[in-house]
Each structure stands twice: as structure tokens, then as C-alpha cells.
Design a protein around this motif. Structure first.
Motif, PDB file in Angstrom:
ATOM      1  N   ALA A   1      12.194   9.939  12.463  1.00  0.00           N
ATOM      2  CA  ALA A   1      12.465   8.675  11.869  1.00  0.00           C
ATOM      3  C   ALA A   1      10.841   7.868  12.183  1.00  0.00           C
ATOM      4  N   SER A   2      10.380   7.031  11.246  1.00  0.00           N
ATOM      5  CA  SER A   2       9.265   6.050  11.530  1.00  0.00           C
ATOM      6  C   SER A   2       9.927   5.002  12.177  1.00  0.00           C
ATOM      7  N   ARG A   3      11.088   4.522  11.922  1.00  0.00           N
ATOM      8  CA  ARG A   3      11.874   3.282  12.728  1.00  0.00           C
ATOM      9  C   ARG A   3      13.144   3.388  12.471  1.00  0.00           C
ATOM     10  N   TRP A   4      14.005   2.935  13.414  1.00  0.00           N
ATOM     11  CA  TRP A   4      15.236   2.959  13.557  1.00  0.00           C
ATOM     12  C   TRP A   4      16.104   1.814  14.210  1.00  0.00           C
ATOM     13  N   ASP A   5      17.183   1.674  13.907  1.00  0.00           N
ATOM     14  CA  ASP A   5      17.957   0.585  14.659  1.00  0.00           C
ATOM     15  C   ASP A   5      19.585   0.989  14.449  1.00  0.00           C
ATOM     16  N   MET A   6      20.151   0.714  15.631  1.00  0.00           N
ATOM     17  CA  MET A   6      21.512   0.681  15.431  1.00  0.00           C
ATOM     18  C   MET A   6      22.589  -0.300  16.437  1.00  0.00           C
ATOM     19  N   TYR A   7      23.493  -0.391  15.812  1.00  0.00           N
ATOM     20  CA  TYR A   7      24.703  -1.246  16.433  1.00  0.00           C
ATOM     21  C   TYR A   7      26.076  -0.582  16.349  1.00  0.00           C
ATOM     22  N   SER A   8      26.517  -0.328  17.533  1.00  0.00           N
ATOM     23  CA  SER A   8      27.820   0.055  17.556  1.00  0.00           C
ATOM     24  C   SER A   8      28.919  -0.437  18.558  1.00  0.00           C
ATOM     25  N   GLN A   9      30.162  -0.616  18.330  1.00  0.00           N
ATOM     26  CA  GLN A   9      31.134  -1.102  19.004  1.00  0.00           C
ATOM     27  C   GLN A   9      32.508  -0.143  19.115  1.00  0.00           C
TER      28      GLN A   9
ATOM     29  N   VAL B   1      17.541   3.788   9.315  1.00  0.00           N
ATOM     30  CA  VAL B   1      16.477   4.794   9.507  1.00  0.00           C
ATOM     31  C   VAL B   1      15.545   4.436   8.499  1.00  0.00           C
ATOM     32  N   GLN B   2      14.206   4.499   8.582  1.00  0.00           N
ATOM     33  CA  GLN B   2      13.038   4.578   7.757  1.00  0.00           C
ATOM     34  C   GLN B   2      12.219   5.635   8.031  1.00  0.00           C
ATOM     35  N   VAL B   3      11.760   6.385   6.944  1.00  0.00           N
ATOM     36  CA  VAL B   3      10.875   7.626   6.974  1.00  0.00           C
ATOM     37  C   VAL B   3       9.690   7.070   6.182  1.00  0.00           C
ATOM     38  N   TRP B   4       8.510   6.860   6.861  1.00  0.00           N
ATOM     39  CA  TRP B   4       7.373   6.529   6.064  1.00  0.00           C
ATOM     40  C   TRP B   4       6.184   7.655   6.058  1.00  0.00           C
ATOM     41  N   PRO B   5       5.672   7.590   5.046  1.00  0.00           N
ATOM     42  CA  PRO B   5       4.339   8.663   5.046  1.00  0.00           C
ATOM     43  C   PRO B   5       3.402   8.588   5.902  1.00  0.00           C
ATOM     44  N   VAL B   6       3.213   7.305   6.612  1.00  0.00           N
ATOM     45  CA  VAL B   6       2.066   6.870   7.391  1.00  0.00           C
ATOM     46  C   VAL B   6       2.832   6.222   8.522  1.00  0.00           C
ATOM     47  N   ALA B   7       1.932   5.551   9.137  1.00  0.00           N
ATOM     48  CA  ALA B   7       2.683   4.648  10.560  1.00  0.00           C
ATOM     49  C   ALA B   7       3.435   3.434   9.639  1.00  0.00           C
TER      50      ALA B   7
ATOM     51  N   GLU C   1       0.724  -1.323  -0.192  1.00  0.00           N
ATOM     52  CA  GLU C   1      -0.087  -0.082  -0.036  1.00  0.00           C
ATOM     53  C   GLU C   1       0.597   1.354  -0.030  1.00  0.00           C
ATOM     54  N   HIS C   2       2.039   1.349   0.599  1.00  0.00           N
ATOM     55  CA  HIS C   2       2.817   2.535   0.880  1.00  0.00           C
ATOM     56  C   HIS C   2       4.220   2.327   0.594  1.00  0.00           C
ATOM     57  N   ALA C   3       5.009   3.285   0.342  1.00  0.00           N
ATOM     58  CA  ALA C   3       6.373   3.115  -0.042  1.00  0.00           C
ATOM     59  C   ALA C   3       6.990   4.334   0.880  1.00  0.00           C
ATOM     60  N   GLY C   4       8.123   4.258   1.429  1.00  0.00           N
ATOM     61  CA  GLY C   4       9.027   4.975   2.278  1.00  0.00           C
ATOM     62  C   GLY C   4      10.443   4.995   1.830  1.00  0.00           C
ATOM     63  N   VAL C   5      11.187   5.772   2.605  1.00  0.00           N
ATOM     64  CA  VAL C   5      12.626   5.653   2.366  1.00  0.00           C
ATOM     65  C   VAL C   5      13.416   5.149   3.240  1.00  0.00           C
ATOM     66  N   GLU C   6      14.356   4.429   3.142  1.00  0.00           N
ATOM     67  CA  GLU C   6      15.491   3.905   4.031  1.00  0.00           C
ATOM     68  C   GLU C   6      16.879   4.546   3.874  1.00  0.00           C
ATOM     69  N   ILE C   7      17.431   5.065   4.986  1.00  0.00           N
ATOM     70  CA  ILE C   7      18.934   5.307   4.872  1.00  0.00           C
ATOM     71  C   ILE C   7      19.707   4.540   5.804  1.00  0.00           C
TER      72      ILE C   7
END
Length: 343
Positions: free
Chosen positions: A124-132, A141-147, A81-87
């Protein structure tokens, strides 16, 4: 693909996306413009385009200021139904010792992504990170136009050989109810002809009838006879039976990584899909709850050891794949990684 599983679009910018090596401010500006253009092409509302612009500018700017060997991928993600952008931003810098503290606005040291991480996460609509510390950081990071949709169970990344504009490595995902299959392929050589072979494999895989992995590999072999050929492998993740069913031709590596640290390699037969093969064989491997299936092309070395990355296998498939690509991907070939965690 059914449901709200997130997948990449098949077109150039709207598919595997565009990689940027981020070392100077001018490149950071190019990242922001590419993200804005992609969001506009996807029909995202102006408000979310503006939010994405902040995410892209801050992520790229932080790599310029604080990171070593920074890379950013800008690509589309979508549901039915929808499209977003991921970085996806990755670096081999000093890493972050205290991620929770780094998220707070105003905190910036040589060992963090710097000021702006809090701003990124707010948009961001959603994000996750890993660092050492000492290894670097991966941020998705994802940005969506809706939930945003529910988190995906699978993610893949491909990166072309330096100097090439297209990658000969590719992946695809299909789902029919509870049946889940993934494909990883590596077109022979690199450049346009290698990409054409992999794209034909993806097209055949996605348009064909659902069949066991060995039968699917055999169908792909027949479909690629007019191309340069490819190494490829198909895995079916059957969580109800607790099994991975796997078949491959050529040097695609497949591994099941159990939560207790056990690694089980999966077998591909010698050959080149489209040109030469022995009998295609299918093998079953245990798939325990919490296990991760990792598949990659020969542009990623096998020396990668998950025990060196505490907690990584609990992160999102995007972050796992990006970490493996960063640390095990070679610069002498196209590189492709797919990570699936169905439970």
C-alpha cells in the motif's frame, strides 16, 4: 479542485467505483480482476498493478475466510497529476482486539483479518484501519503509481439500493485557496432518474462560481428544474473564522462532531431542489480544531452515536465514512456519507 486533495473520478468505475459483497472465493477473484482492470485503465505501471493485485486478492480473501457480511469498494482516486486505486473493505465480523499484533505476518485468529494483512500494508501507498471486537473492521488502502499525496481532508462514500446498479446519492468537493465547500445530494427515489438528478447537481456545483452556501443551493435549485429533483445541502468549512456555513433543502442530515463529544446538528429547510422550496437560509456553526463535519442522506439513520466508537473520529475521513455507512446505512434505500475534517 486545487492542490493534491484526493477526489473520486466522476465516471462509473472511475468514480464512485464498484461495490462487491464478498462471501465466496469467486467474488474475491472478481474483486482482484476489477482492481487490475481499473489500474490498467488509469495507466498505472505494471509493477504497481501487480502490487494492487496482491492487495485486492488478500483483502477479499480475508473477508471470505474470517469476516461476516463483508463488502469491498474498488474505486479510483486522483490528484491533478496522478491517479491511483483505493480499496475499502468493511465487515461486521468479530473485529480485532490487537491491531498492532494483527499487522504482523503469520498472525491469524478468528478475531482478525487473518494472514496477509502485513502483505497488504507492504504494497500500500497509504492505509488506515479501525476495528472493534464484536463490531467488525474497516480497512482503507490506496495504491499510487508514485509517492502518495498528502492525506485528504474529506472523503465520501455512496452505495446503491440493493438490486440497483447506480446510486441516486452523490457528493462533490471544491476548493478555492482556503475556501472549502462540500455538497451532498439525494436524487428523488432511486435508480437512473435519481442518479441523473444528483449528477446534474454535482455538475452544476463543480462548474459554477464559488458563492456562499445559500446562494449555491439556490443556483442548484434552478438547475434541477428539468430533473426529478433532489434533497441537497452545501457546507463551507471556514477554518480561519472557526465556522461551518451551511444551507440545505430536504432531508440531508448535517452534524458537527467536536473532539469533546459535543454534537451539533445543522438545519436544512423543507423542500425539493428543482421543484419546491421556501426561502433558502444559511446558518453558521462553530468549527473548533479537530472537529469533524458529517453529512449523510436519509439512507443513513441518525441513531449512529460516535461515543460508541472510541477513537474513530481520529481516523481518516475514508474510514470514518465507511464505518458510519456500514453500521447506520439502511438496505431500503441508496446511502451516502461525507466526512470532512479540515484541520
Amino acid at each position: 479542485m486545487s492542490g493534491d486533495t484526493v477526489v473520486s473520478l466522476p465516471e462509473e468505475l472511475l468514480g464512485e467505483g464498484v461495490w462487491f459483497r464478498v462471501e465466496e472465493a469467486v467474488t474475491a477473484a472478481a474483486v482482484r480482476r476489477a482492481a487490475e482492470r481499473l489500474a490498467t485503465d488509469l495507466g498505472m505501471p505494471d509493477r504497481r498493478v501487480a502490487d494492487l493485485s496482491i492487495v485486492a486478492a488478500e483483502a477479499a480473501g480475508n473477508l471470505v475466510k474470517h469476516a461476516d457480511q463483508g463488502l469491498i469498494l474498488v474505486r479510483a482516486v486522483r490528484t491533478a497529476e496522478h491517479a491511483g486505486v483505493e480499496i475499502i473493505a468493511l465487515d461486521s465480523g468479530p473485529g480485532i482486539a490487537d491491531v498492532d499484533r494483527a499487522i504482523g505476518d503469520g498472525h491469524s485468529t478468528a478475531g482478525t483479518l487473518g494472514i496477509g494483512l502485513g502483505a497488504i500494508l507492504r504494497q500500500a501507498s497509504r492505509w488506515d484501519m479501525y476495528s472493534q471486537p464484536g463490531r467488525g473492521t474497516v480497512l482503507a488502502v490506496q495504491v499510487w503509481p508514485v509517492a502518495p499525496p498528502a492525506p485528504g481532508w474529506v472523503a465520501g462514500l455512496t452505495r446503491p439500493l440493493p438490486g440497483e446498479t447506480v446510486s441516486g446519492d452523490a457528493y462533490a468537493v471544491r476548493q478555492d485557496g482556503d475556501r472549502r465547500q462540500v455538497l451532498v445530494c439525494d436524487g428523488l427515489g432511486h435508480g437512473g432518474l435519481a442518479a441523473a438528478a444528483s449528477h446534474e447537481a454535482v455538475r452544476t456545483f463543480l462548474s459554477g462560481a464559488f458563492a456562499p452556501p445559500a446562494a449555491t443551493v439556490d443556483a442548484l435549485h434552478r438547475a434541477l428544474n428539468h430533473t426529478r429533483g433532489a434533497a441537497l445541502a452545501v457546507a463551507e468549512l471556514d477554518t480561519s473564522a472557526g465556522l461551518v456555513r451551511y444551507a440545505g433543502l430536504g432531508n440531508i442530515a448535517g452534524t458537527v462532531l467536536a473532539p469533546d463529544g459535543t454534537r451539533r446538528g445543522m438545519i436544512s429547510m423543507p423542500g425539493i431542489a428543482g421543484h419546491q422550496r421556501r426561502q433558502v437560509r444559511e446558518y453558521d456553526y462553530p468549527l473548533v480544531p479537530g472537529a469533524v463535519v458529517l453529512m449523510h442522506t436519509d439512507g443513513v439513520v441518525d441513531r449512529w452515536n460516535p461515543s460508541d466508537y472510541p477513537g474513530l473520529l481520529t481516523r481518516s475521513p475514508e474510514v470514518i465514512a465507511a464505518t458510519v455507512l456500514r453500521d447506520a446505512g439502511t438496505r431500503r434505500d441508496d446511502a451516502g456519507v461525507l466526512v470532512a475534517r479540515p484541520s
